[in-house]
Motif scaffolding. Structure first.
Motif, mmCIF file in Angstrom:
data_model
loop_
_atom_site.group_PDB
_atom_site.id
_atom_site.type_symbol
_atom_site.label_atom_id
_atom_site.label_comp_id
_atom_site.label_asym_id
_atom_site.label_seq_id
_atom_site.Cartn_x
_atom_site.Cartn_y
_atom_site.Cartn_z
ATOM 1 N N PHE A 266 0.839 -1.202 0.000
ATOM 2 C CA PHE A 266 0.000 0.000 0.000
ATOM 3 C C PHE A 266 0.873 1.250 0.000
ATOM 4 C CE2 PHE A 266 -4.082 -1.933 1.945
ATOM 5 C CZ PHE A 266 -4.655 -2.000 0.691
ATOM 6 N N ILE A 270 0.679 3.867 -3.060
ATOM 7 C CA ILE A 270 0.111 5.213 -2.884
ATOM 8 C C ILE A 270 1.180 6.267 -3.156
ATOM 9 C CG2 ILE A 270 -0.866 6.799 -1.187
ATOM 10 C CD1 ILE A 270 -2.289 4.363 0.033
ATOM 11 N N LEU A 274 0.941 9.317 -5.859
ATOM 12 C CA LEU A 274 1.103 10.719 -5.448
ATOM 13 C C LEU A 274 2.226 11.385 -6.233
ATOM 14 C CD1 LEU A 274 0.683 10.458 -1.566
ATOM 15 C CD2 LEU A 274 -0.838 11.604 -3.175
ATOM 16 N N LEU A 303 -0.850 -1.829 -5.798
ATOM 17 C CA LEU A 303 -2.058 -1.645 -4.991
ATOM 18 C C LEU A 303 -3.036 -2.785 -5.250
ATOM 19 C CD1 LEU A 303 -2.712 2.196 -5.216
ATOM 20 C CD2 LEU A 303 -1.965 0.881 -3.236
ATOM 21 N N LEU A 396 -9.428 3.825 -0.325
ATOM 22 C CA LEU A 396 -8.363 3.670 -1.317
ATOM 23 C C LEU A 396 -8.917 3.899 -2.719
ATOM 24 C CD1 LEU A 396 -5.414 2.867 -1.735
ATOM 25 C CD2 LEU A 396 -6.175 0.527 -2.007
ATOM 26 N N LEU A 399 -9.297 7.558 -3.259
ATOM 27 C CA LEU A 399 -7.981 8.187 -3.445
ATOM 28 C C LEU A 399 -7.446 7.912 -4.848
ATOM 29 C CD1 LEU A 399 -5.642 9.694 -2.022
ATOM 30 C CD2 LEU A 399 -4.688 7.465 -1.473
ATOM 31 N N ILE A 400 -7.553 6.635 -5.274
ATOM 32 C CA ILE A 400 -7.045 6.284 -6.604
ATOM 33 C C ILE A 400 -7.782 7.081 -7.667
ATOM 34 C CG2 ILE A 400 -6.838 4.438 -8.315
ATOM 35 C CD1 ILE A 400 -6.478 2.454 -6.087
#
Lengths: 474, 212
Positions: A266, A270, A274, A303, A396, A399-400
């Motif tokens: 993870f 992530i 980012l 992920l 998640l 966020l993705i």
């Protein structure tokens, strides 16, 4: 034995290409090897589960998927290389062809090896085979790029070797480092050493994949390497590195250590999303843009592995889509670079006017690589997001999606600016050679097909690969 | 009286500090040659009794790590005509201190690993600390050549760990490892040569054109 020959074929033709002084012979060797390789891979689809060298080489679903990406990409890229070497050939192109074939041999070894030390040797060989190609132009910038590439990749690959040794020492029963035996006796693996092995393999192969924060070599290398080499790296080399990591995941999943894998996967995934979102906004160079897009997709892949379940299926599908789309975009950008002699976005305008085919391919590539419908990546990203929500990782998924939207805006802004707009100079419409158009067209057709329907055998293989990773088919 | 392999391993640690503490590039290369020779002696000391496998490994290690690579590196500095490492990012004294911390940590952590006691006492800590010191040299020194030496030290540390598995993992692995390191350093050597010709310096800190 077929598997062994598939690895030895490019080795042999690579040596012949180095010995030959005729461009035509080298071209024939390159294309012949690539076509034969793809034909044999097609044969492996009909006859899976071949084994050679006492189990050291085997074609399982997971390896076969990566091998297929490598083979198709290599075939299209080598037809492209024929056109490319007619235009841009600083030193005769002999080393170029030999290194390409050496890369094919090494990548084939990675995908077929079921002995983790062989996987490692293949990975090291892929790294080294591409180094002279990054240094294609022999100038300061490419020198800096190849230095960073070699140093960082070598450290990564060194740590992967340490991980491989850790894995060997975690093993109590069975033949050492053989995948089948590792999985069969997974319950007897010593957990402490196994976890150490996983961390080293993740950092090592993660460096080769270009996961943030281990991605420092990637923008420079992709930015300076010839576009087709960038395509080969972003599509094939990273897929091989992913396979190295996937082998470790296979063993960890069999040993019941999935919970341990999740946090580091993870974190790296992530971080990659980012970093790529941050650097894609405001990027000024087309090839560096694609490099950050590659960081993004590697992040999505890990992920998806961490999510597990149907996520693993999504990861395998995404791997194929990523390989083909990256080949498409790099080759389309390559045409632009050949035409404008730069990859600085600010000095490129009006590609659609000057080179309509390349312009269209560029725009198709943009939509394919950002996961827009109706292309394959849309399906695989949707599968992964769905698995995240069902697995209880709704945060998640959100966020993705947010980061993907930012990345889409950044990429679309630059590529549409480049494709439309008025040409800066009054250059005429440039002739577009067939080899420079044919390869990317085939790749575009394939990613479009993968977005519209999945052939039944492919679905079957993807399911098998997902189950090997401890996941499930939808 | 310590067993001979432990003595060899402790000498490996000393050569690490030799590299950390010296400014002369030629001394750095000499240290890696000595380290290579020590590593060649290790398999024989660890696994006494005649075996073609171990003997071959020792000879191969000696040929590559003690002779070939140092020779390549010293050729590179002769062509480049550089003698000294400039004061690095992290000073020599500080990097020695960091190296010492790495060694202490490695010796305190290793016994907790579930490995045979023969290995955890000296071999594993020496291996892990060598890996860390290699990374330290690689990241803090500015001459491209010293960075190659750092990479070699890193690989040597991994090799030492690999020795604990040498009887279980087949011969092919060692050939692959030696070959890969050789080819890796060989290609790096070529790049070092080009850096020197292009920039008139072996200073990789000058490689700063590419950035976002």
């Amino acid at each position: 034995m077929l598997l062994l020959w598939l690895i030895l074929l490019p080795v042999g033709t690579g040596l012949l290409a180095y010995a030959s002084s005729s461009t035509r012979v080298r071209t024939a060797l390159l294309l012949g090897t690539a076509a034969t390789h793809t034909a044999v891979v097609a044969f492996l689809w009909r006859n899976p589960d071949l084994v050679a060298l006492g189990g050291w080489l085997a074609s399982d679903a997971l390896g076969l998927m990566v091998l297929t990406v490598v083979s198709i990409l290599f075939l299209t890229i080598s037809t492209y290389a024929v056109g490319f070497l007619q235009v841009d050939r600083p030193r005769g192109g002999r080393i170029f062809v030999t290194c390409l074939l050496a890369f094919l041999a090494a990548a084939t070894l990675v995908t077929l090896a079921h002995h983790l030390a062989l996987v490692w040797i293949g990975m090291e060989a892929t790294t080294l085979a591409l180094a002279p190609l990054v240094f294609h132009r022999h100038d300061r910038r490419s020198l800096e790029a190849v230095w960073k590439y070699l140093v960082l990749s070598s450290v990564g690959i060194g740590l992967a070797l340490l991980g491989t040794f850790f894995l060997a020492s975690a093993q109590v029963q069975g033949r050492p480092l053989l995948l089948e035996d590792l999985i069969k006796h997974a319950d007897t693996l010593q957990p402490g050493l196994l976890r150490g092995a996983f961390i080293f393999l993740l950092v090592g192969y993660g460096t080769k994949m270009g996961l943030a924060p281990l991605h420092a070599w990637k923008p420079d290398t992709y930015g300076e390497a010839p576009s087709l080499v960038g395509g080969l790296m972003a599509g094939a080399l990273t897929s091989c590195a992913f396979l190295g990591l996937a082998r470790a995941v296979e063993v960890m999943a069999a040993a019941g250590q999935s919970a341990f894998m999740r946090p580091p996967l993870f974190a790296l995934g992530i971080a990659s999303l980012l970093v790529s979102a941050a650097f894609i906004i405001g990027q000024t160079d087309l090839k560096r843009l694609l490099a950050y897009s590659s960081v993004e997709h590697m992040g999505i892949l890990v992920l998806a592995l961490a999510i597990g379940g149907v996520g693993s299926y999504g990861a395998m599908l995404h791997l194929i889509n990523n390989g083909l789309s990256k080949g498409l975009t790099f080759l389309a950008v390559g045409n632009v670079v050949l035409l404008y002699r730069t990859s600085e976005a600010a000095s490129i305008r009006g590609v659609l006017q000057r080179a309509p085919w390349s312009g269209v391919l560029l725009i198709v590539g943009l939509f394919a690589v950002t996961g827009s419908p109706p292309f394959g990546m849309f399906v695989s990203e949707l599968t992964i997001l769905g698995a995240a929500i069902r697995g209880g990782y709704a945060w998640l998924a959100i966020l993705i999606m947010a980061l993907l939207a930012i990345i889409f805006v950044g990429m679309a802004k630059m590529i549409l600016d480049v494709a439309y707009g008025k040409p800066l100079d009054s250059g005429n419409a440039a002739p577009e050679a067939l080899p420079l158009i044919g390869g990317p067209l085939v790749l575009a057709a394939l990613v479009l097909m993968l977005g519209l329907f999945l052939p039944e055998p492919l679905r079957e293989f993807l399911g098998q690969a997902a189950r090997a990773l401890g996941g499930a088919a939808p | 009286m310590q067993p001979i392999h432990d003595v060899l391993l402790l000498l490996v640690v000393l050569t690490n500090f030799w590299v950390l503490g010296t400014t002369r590039l030629s001394a750095t290369i000499r240290a890696t040659a000595v380290q290579g020779a020590l590593l060649a002696g290790l398999p024989i000391a660890l696994y006494p009794g005649f075996s073609a496998h171990i003997l071959g490994l020792a000879i191969g290690t000696f040929a590559v790590k003690a002779l070939l690579l140092p020779w390549l590196l010293s050729r590179a500095i002769r062509e480049a005509a550089v003698r000294r490492e400039i004061e690095p990012l992290i000073g020599f004294a500080t990097s020695m201190l960091l190296g010492a911390v790495a060694v202490a940590l490695a010796f305190s952590i290793a016994p907790r690993l579930p490995l045979p006691e023969l290995h955890t006492r000296v071999l594993v800590p020496v291996s892990l600390s060598t890996v860390v010191i290699g990374l330290l040299v690689l990241t803090t020194r500015s001459k491209a050549l010293t960075q190659v030496v750092g990479y070699l030290i890193l690989e040597n540390g991994i090799y030492v760990f690999g020795l604990s598995q040498v009887q279980r993992v087949p011969f092919l692995l060692e050939i692959g490892v030696l070959l890969d390191i050789f080819v890796g350093v060989f290609i790096m050597g070529i790049v070092v040569f080009h850096i020197n010709r292009e920039f008139d310096s072996l200073d990789s800190a000058r490689l700063t054109e590419l950035r976002d």
